[in-house]
Design a protein around this motif. Structure first.
Motif, mmCIF file in Angstrom:
data_model
loop_
_atom_site.group_PDB
_atom_site.id
_atom_site.type_symbol
_atom_site.label_atom_id
_atom_site.label_comp_id
_atom_site.label_asym_id
_atom_site.label_seq_id
_atom_site.Cartn_x
_atom_site.Cartn_y
_atom_site.Cartn_z
ATOM 1 N N ASP A 12 11.499 -6.844 -1.042
ATOM 2 C CA ASP A 12 10.315 -7.223 -0.269
ATOM 3 C C ASP A 12 9.816 -8.572 -0.764
ATOM 4 N N VAL A 13 9.171 -9.318 0.138
ATOM 5 C CA VAL A 13 8.576 -10.610 -0.194
ATOM 6 C C VAL A 13 7.115 -10.588 0.229
ATOM 7 N N TYR A 14 6.245 -11.091 -0.641
ATOM 8 C CA TYR A 14 4.816 -11.183 -0.365
ATOM 9 C C TYR A 14 4.361 -12.605 -0.685
ATOM 10 N N TYR A 15 3.409 -13.100 0.095
ATOM 11 C CA TYR A 15 2.816 -14.407 -0.165
ATOM 12 C C TYR A 15 1.385 -14.163 -0.608
ATOM 13 N N MET A 16 1.074 -14.614 -1.820
ATOM 14 C CA MET A 16 -0.210 -14.315 -2.445
ATOM 15 C C MET A 16 -0.837 -15.592 -2.981
ATOM 16 N N GLY A 17 -2.152 -15.583 -3.096
ATOM 17 C CA GLY A 17 -2.850 -16.701 -3.708
ATOM 18 C C GLY A 17 -4.103 -17.067 -2.955
ATOM 19 N N GLU A 18 -4.534 -18.301 -3.151
ATOM 20 C CA GLU A 18 -5.774 -18.774 -2.539
ATOM 21 C C GLU A 18 -5.769 -18.621 -1.026
ATOM 22 N N GLU A 19 -4.627 -18.861 -0.399
ATOM 23 C CA GLU A 19 -4.546 -18.801 1.060
ATOM 24 C C GLU A 19 -4.408 -17.370 1.572
ATOM 25 N N ASN A 20 -4.074 -16.447 0.716
ATOM 26 C CA ASN A 20 -3.916 -15.054 1.108
ATOM 27 C C ASN A 20 -4.376 -14.164 -0.048
ATOM 28 N N PRO A 21 -5.711 -14.080 -0.286
ATOM 29 C CA PRO A 21 -6.199 -13.270 -1.407
ATOM 30 C C PRO A 21 -5.799 -11.813 -1.228
ATOM 31 N N SER A 22 -5.117 -11.290 -2.223
ATOM 32 C CA SER A 22 -4.580 -9.935 -2.130
ATOM 33 C C SER A 22 -4.247 -9.426 -3.520
ATOM 34 N N VAL A 23 -4.041 -8.125 -3.595
ATOM 35 C CA VAL A 23 -3.663 -7.447 -4.832
ATOM 36 C C VAL A 23 -2.346 -6.732 -4.572
ATOM 37 N N LEU A 24 -1.454 -6.739 -5.549
ATOM 38 C CA LEU A 24 -0.153 -6.106 -5.390
ATOM 39 C C LEU A 24 0.094 -5.153 -6.551
ATOM 40 N N ARG B 104 -24.343 -19.679 -2.226
ATOM 41 C CA ARG B 104 -24.148 -19.815 -3.672
ATOM 42 C C ARG B 104 -22.680 -19.877 -4.054
ATOM 43 N N GLY B 105 -21.788 -19.368 -3.188
ATOM 44 C CA GLY B 105 -20.366 -19.333 -3.494
ATOM 45 C C GLY B 105 -19.707 -18.108 -2.888
ATOM 46 N N THR B 106 -18.740 -17.545 -3.602
ATOM 47 C CA THR B 106 -17.990 -16.395 -3.090
ATOM 48 C C THR B 106 -17.905 -15.300 -4.149
ATOM 49 N N PHE B 107 -17.603 -14.074 -3.675
ATOM 50 C CA PHE B 107 -17.425 -12.924 -4.552
ATOM 51 C C PHE B 107 -16.339 -12.044 -3.956
ATOM 52 N N MET B 108 -15.428 -11.538 -4.830
ATOM 53 C CA MET B 108 -14.399 -10.584 -4.403
ATOM 54 C C MET B 108 -14.231 -9.528 -5.470
ATOM 55 N N GLU B 109 -14.144 -8.281 -5.054
ATOM 56 C CA GLU B 109 -13.726 -7.213 -5.952
ATOM 57 C C GLU B 109 -12.209 -7.180 -5.904
#
Length: 151
Positions: free
Chosen positions: A85-97, A17-22
């Motif tokens: 510090d540097v962080y790479y975030m987004g579709e390719e690396n789903p994460s919370v900061l 059906r798709g995807t889900f993320m908390e």
């Protein structure tokens, strides 16, 4: 890692059906209190930097697109004072900061598509007394090089 910053990889659940993320849950106790949830879209190549807060913490999640996120610790009492510090975030690396108050933050959009960021804060925005201090994107005290280098 800058003292007080929390970077959390997200778990994505997929089915036919798709995807889900908390993204964030109250029982994680990431925010001391909840104030506001906002969303912003930025165009490719845009740099939004730097600003920091004296009272509020921010919690960032990039819904679409990809970004290079840069943090710089301005808290004199912190063990990581003046660290970057540097962080790479987004579709390719789903994460919370989680970005604590007193830590300057900004981002540069990567790729050729716009990006959407959803962010939660511990306080609501006050137009008469905004809790937002600005620094230039190229602040010499931070000294961050925003250019992409290929190896």
């Amino acid at each position: 890692m800058i003292d007080g910053v929390v970077f959390q990889k997200l778990e994505k659940y997929c089915d036919d059906r798709g995807t889900f993320m908390e993204i964030v849950r109250e029982d994680q106790h990431l925010l001391r209190r909840f104030g506001q949830m906002s969303v912003s879209m930025s165009y490719p190549g845009v740099i939004k930097a730097f600003h920091y807060h004296r009272e509020q913490d921010d919690l960032w999640y990039f819904v679409s697109g990809n970004a290079q996120v840069v943090l710089h610790d301005l808290r004199e009492s912190s063990s990581t004072y003046r660290e970057t510090d540097v962080y790479y975030m987004g579709e390719e690396n789903p994460s919370v900061l989680l970005i604590p108050k007193g830590v300057a933050h900004g981002y540069r959009l990567l790729g050729i598509r716009p990006a959407v960021i959803v962010y939660l804060t511990t306080h609501t925005y006050n137009r008469e007394r905004p809790d937002e201090e600005r620094l230039p994107w190229n602040d010499p005290d931070i000294g961050f090089d925003w250019s992409t280098r290929f190896r």
